[in-house]
Motif scaffolding. Structure first.
Motif, PDB file in Angstrom:
ATOM      1  N   TYR A  33      79.642  87.992  -6.295  1.00 35.62           N
ATOM      2  CA  TYR A  33      79.145  87.842  -4.933  1.00 35.62           C
ATOM      3  C   TYR A  33      77.731  88.388  -4.805  1.00 35.62           C
ATOM      4  N   ALA A  34      76.937  87.741  -3.941  1.00 37.45           N
ATOM      5  CA  ALA A  34      75.693  88.327  -3.443  1.00 37.45           C
ATOM      6  C   ALA A  34      76.107  89.025  -2.159  1.00 37.45           C
ATOM      7  N   GLU A  35      75.781  90.294  -2.044  1.00 39.39           N
ATOM      8  CA  GLU A  35      76.242  91.050  -0.884  1.00 39.39           C
ATOM      9  C   GLU A  35      75.075  91.761  -0.216  1.00 39.39           C
ATOM     10  N   LEU A  36      75.076  91.719   1.116  1.00 39.80           N
ATOM     11  CA  LEU A  36      74.025  92.327   1.924  1.00 39.80           C
ATOM     12  C   LEU A  36      74.647  93.325   2.897  1.00 39.80           C
ATOM     13  N   PRO A  37      74.732  94.606   2.505  1.00 40.42           N
ATOM     14  CA  PRO A  37      75.206  95.611   3.453  1.00 40.42           C
ATOM     15  C   PRO A  37      74.036  96.170   4.275  1.00 40.42           C
ATOM     16  N   VAL A  38      74.287  96.469   5.532  1.00 40.27           N
ATOM     17  CA  VAL A  38      73.317  97.116   6.409  1.00 40.27           C
ATOM     18  C   VAL A  38      74.013  98.367   6.935  1.00 40.27           C
ATOM     19  N   THR A  39      73.493  99.531   6.542  1.00 38.63           N
ATOM     20  CA  THR A  39      74.182 100.792   6.809  1.00 38.63           C
ATOM     21  C   THR A  39      73.308 101.743   7.619  1.00 38.63           C
ATOM     22  N   LEU A  40      73.859 102.272   8.699  1.00 40.45           N
ATOM     23  CA  LEU A  40      73.209 103.338   9.455  1.00 40.45           C
ATOM     24  C   LEU A  40      73.618 104.646   8.783  1.00 40.45           C
ATOM     25  N   GLY A  58      80.148  84.246  -2.086  1.00 43.12           N
ATOM     26  CA  GLY A  58      80.623  84.002  -3.444  1.00 43.12           C
ATOM     27  C   GLY A  58      79.710  83.040  -4.182  1.00 43.12           C
ATOM     28  N   LEU A  59      79.100  83.505  -5.248  1.00 44.18           N
ATOM     29  CA  LEU A  59      78.189  82.680  -6.038  1.00 44.18           C
ATOM     30  C   LEU A  59      78.939  81.838  -7.061  1.00 44.18           C
ATOM     31  N   PHE A  60      79.782  82.505  -7.842  1.00 34.97           N
ATOM     32  CA  PHE A  60      80.573  81.807  -8.858  1.00 34.97           C
ATOM     33  C   PHE A  60      81.734  82.710  -9.266  1.00 34.97           C
ATOM     34  N   GLY A  61      82.709  82.143  -9.956  1.00 41.02           N
ATOM     35  CA  GLY A  61      83.857  82.922 -10.401  1.00 41.02           C
ATOM     36  C   GLY A  61      84.892  82.038 -11.062  1.00 41.02           C
ATOM     37  N   LYS A  62      85.816  82.689 -11.753  1.00 39.82           N
ATOM     38  CA  LYS A  62      86.897  81.993 -12.451  1.00 39.82           C
ATOM     39  C   LYS A  62      88.239  82.566 -12.018  1.00 39.82           C
ATOM     40  N   ALA A  63      89.204  81.675 -11.899  1.00 43.08           N
ATOM     41  CA  ALA A  63      90.596  82.064 -11.660  1.00 43.08           C
ATOM     42  C   ALA A  63      91.376  81.633 -12.900  1.00 43.08           C
ATOM     43  N   LYS A  64      92.154  82.540 -13.448  1.00 41.40           N
ATOM     44  CA  LYS A  64      92.895  82.264 -14.679  1.00 41.40           C
ATOM     45  C   LYS A  64      94.372  82.576 -14.451  1.00 41.40           C
ATOM     46  N   VAL A  65      95.250  81.638 -14.834  1.00 38.84           N
ATOM     47  CA  VAL A  65      96.691  81.814 -14.692  1.00 38.84           C
ATOM     48  C   VAL A  65      97.343  81.528 -16.039  1.00 38.84           C
ATOM     49  N   THR A  66      98.224  82.442 -16.493  1.00 37.92           N
ATOM     50  CA  THR A  66      98.932  82.291 -17.756  1.00 37.92           C
ATOM     51  C   THR A  66     100.427  82.283 -17.483  1.00 37.92           C
ATOM     52  N   TYR A  67     101.116  81.244 -17.980  1.00 35.20           N
ATOM     53  CA  TYR A  67     102.563  81.089 -17.824  1.00 35.20           C
ATOM     54  C   TYR A  67     103.233  81.328 -19.175  1.00 35.20           C
ATOM     55  N   SER A  83      90.241  77.785 -13.697  1.00 30.18           N
ATOM     56  CA  SER A  83      89.600  76.915 -12.716  1.00 30.18           C
ATOM     57  C   SER A  83      88.451  77.648 -12.043  1.00 30.18           C
ATOM     58  N   ASP A  84      87.558  76.873 -11.468  1.00 30.63           N
ATOM     59  CA  ASP A  84      86.442  77.410 -10.701  1.00 30.63           C
ATOM     60  C   ASP A  84      87.031  78.014  -9.426  1.00 30.63           C
ATOM     61  N   ALA A  85      86.761  79.285  -9.182  1.00 25.76           N
ATOM     62  CA  ALA A  85      87.389  79.988  -8.065  1.00 25.76           C
ATOM     63  C   ALA A  85      87.011  79.430  -6.697  1.00 25.76           C
ATOM     64  N   PHE A  86      85.776  78.997  -6.517  1.00 30.60           N
ATOM     65  CA  PHE A  86      85.306  78.597  -5.192  1.00 30.60           C
ATOM     66  C   PHE A  86      85.331  77.083  -4.967  1.00 30.60           C
ATOM     67  N   LYS A  87      85.756  76.326  -5.935  1.00 32.77           N
ATOM     68  CA  LYS A  87      85.868  74.878  -5.790  1.00 32.77           C
ATOM     69  C   LYS A  87      87.150  74.571  -5.011  1.00 32.77           C
ATOM     70  N   LYS A  88      87.147  73.498  -4.232  1.00 33.42           N
ATOM     71  CA  LYS A  88      88.320  73.119  -3.444  1.00 33.42           C
ATOM     72  C   LYS A  88      89.490  72.768  -4.362  1.00 33.42           C
ATOM     73  N   GLU A  89      90.712  73.029  -3.897  1.00 33.35           N
ATOM     74  CA  GLU A  89      91.910  72.723  -4.685  1.00 33.35           C
ATOM     75  C   GLU A  89      92.018  71.229  -4.985  1.00 33.35           C
ATOM     76  N   ASP A  90      91.600  70.395  -4.048  1.00 32.92           N
ATOM     77  CA  ASP A  90      91.647  68.943  -4.250  1.00 32.92           C
ATOM     78  C   ASP A  90      90.738  68.503  -5.399  1.00 32.92           C
ATOM     79  N   ASP A  91      89.712  69.314  -5.701  1.00 32.54           N
ATOM     80  CA  ASP A  91      88.770  69.003  -6.768  1.00 32.54           C
ATOM     81  C   ASP A  91      89.083  69.758  -8.059  1.00 32.54           C
ATOM     82  N   GLY A  92      90.272  70.348  -8.148  1.00 33.60           N
ATOM     83  CA  GLY A  92      90.679  71.064  -9.357  1.00 33.60           C
ATOM     84  C   GLY A  92      90.306  72.528  -9.402  1.00 33.60           C
ATOM     85  N   GLY A  93      89.870  73.087  -8.290  1.00 31.63           N
ATOM     86  CA  GLY A  93      89.503  74.496  -8.238  1.00 31.63           C
ATOM     87  C   GLY A  93      90.609  75.351  -7.643  1.00 31.63           C
ATOM     88  N   ALA A  94      90.312  76.631  -7.448  1.00 28.34           N
ATOM     89  CA  ALA A  94      91.293  77.566  -6.900  1.00 28.34           C
ATOM     90  C   ALA A  94      91.254  77.617  -5.365  1.00 28.34           C
TER      91      ALA A  94
END
Length: 177
Positions: free
Chosen positions: A104-111, A133-142, A156-167
């Motif tokens: 993730y690219a994260e931008l915190p603003v803290t007082l 979320g920039l990129f990521g992988k989801a891995k499942v082992t059965y 699978s690509d973590a941020f890709k839609k499930e319909d497109d084969g992602g998580a």
């Protein structure tokens, strides 16, 4: 992504308008945990994942002990799940191990409230944090309950839609720090 980048640049640049801004770099670690909701998720064993982070930070003095600290970081997040299949009677299910590594690219603003000490300063702070979320992988082992040597792994690509084969994970992350 362009909007997040422009927001980050605007937040960091706006701190430069204050009279005293200190710039720096930071590196840190985090302990991340992913949550799931839905039927049957109570049977999953959840565990945390150790991640890293690095970024640039700007600390603008607001007068007295208060300052505004913003940073733009690259953070690794994720989590692990497991399900011990086995079963009772004729209900044998596969064992499942799942893990996520998300960046993730994260931008915190803290007082921040600064307390001077004899060897430096101690500080306390709170504020919102926006992540994308920039990129990521989801891995499942059965693992086959009848033949433990039979193991199947899917990635699978973590941020890709499930319909497109992602998580199908959500890219935006809003939190407090």
């Amino acid at each position: 992504m362009k909007k997040i980048f422009l927001l980050a640049v605007a937040a960091i640049a706006s701190t430069a308008a204050f009279s005293q801004v200190n710039w720096g770099v930071q590196a840190h670690g985090n302990l991340a945990r992913t949550s799931l909701s839905g039927d049957g998720t109570e049977a999953l064993k959840k565990s945390s994942s150790i991640g890293f982070g690095a970024g640039v930070v700007a600390d603008a003095n607001l007068g007295g002990p208060l300052s505004l600290r913003t940073s733009l970081n690259l953070l690794q997040k994720g989590g692990k799940f497991s399900f011990d299949g086995g079963g009772e009677g004729d209900n044998f299910l596969p064992s499942i191990d799942a893990s996520n590594k998300l960046y993730y690219a994260e931008l915190p603003v803290t007082l921040v409230y600064n307390v001077p000490t004899s060897s430096g300063k101690l500080f306390f702070g709170a504020g919102p944090s926006l992540g994308y979320g920039l990129f990521g992988k989801a891995k499942v082992t059965y693992t086959n309950p009848f033949d433990p040597s039979e193991i199947e792994t899917e990635e699978s690509d973590a941020f890709k839609k499930e319909d497109d084969g992602g998580a199908g994970m959500k890219r935006f992350d809003f939190s407090a720090n």
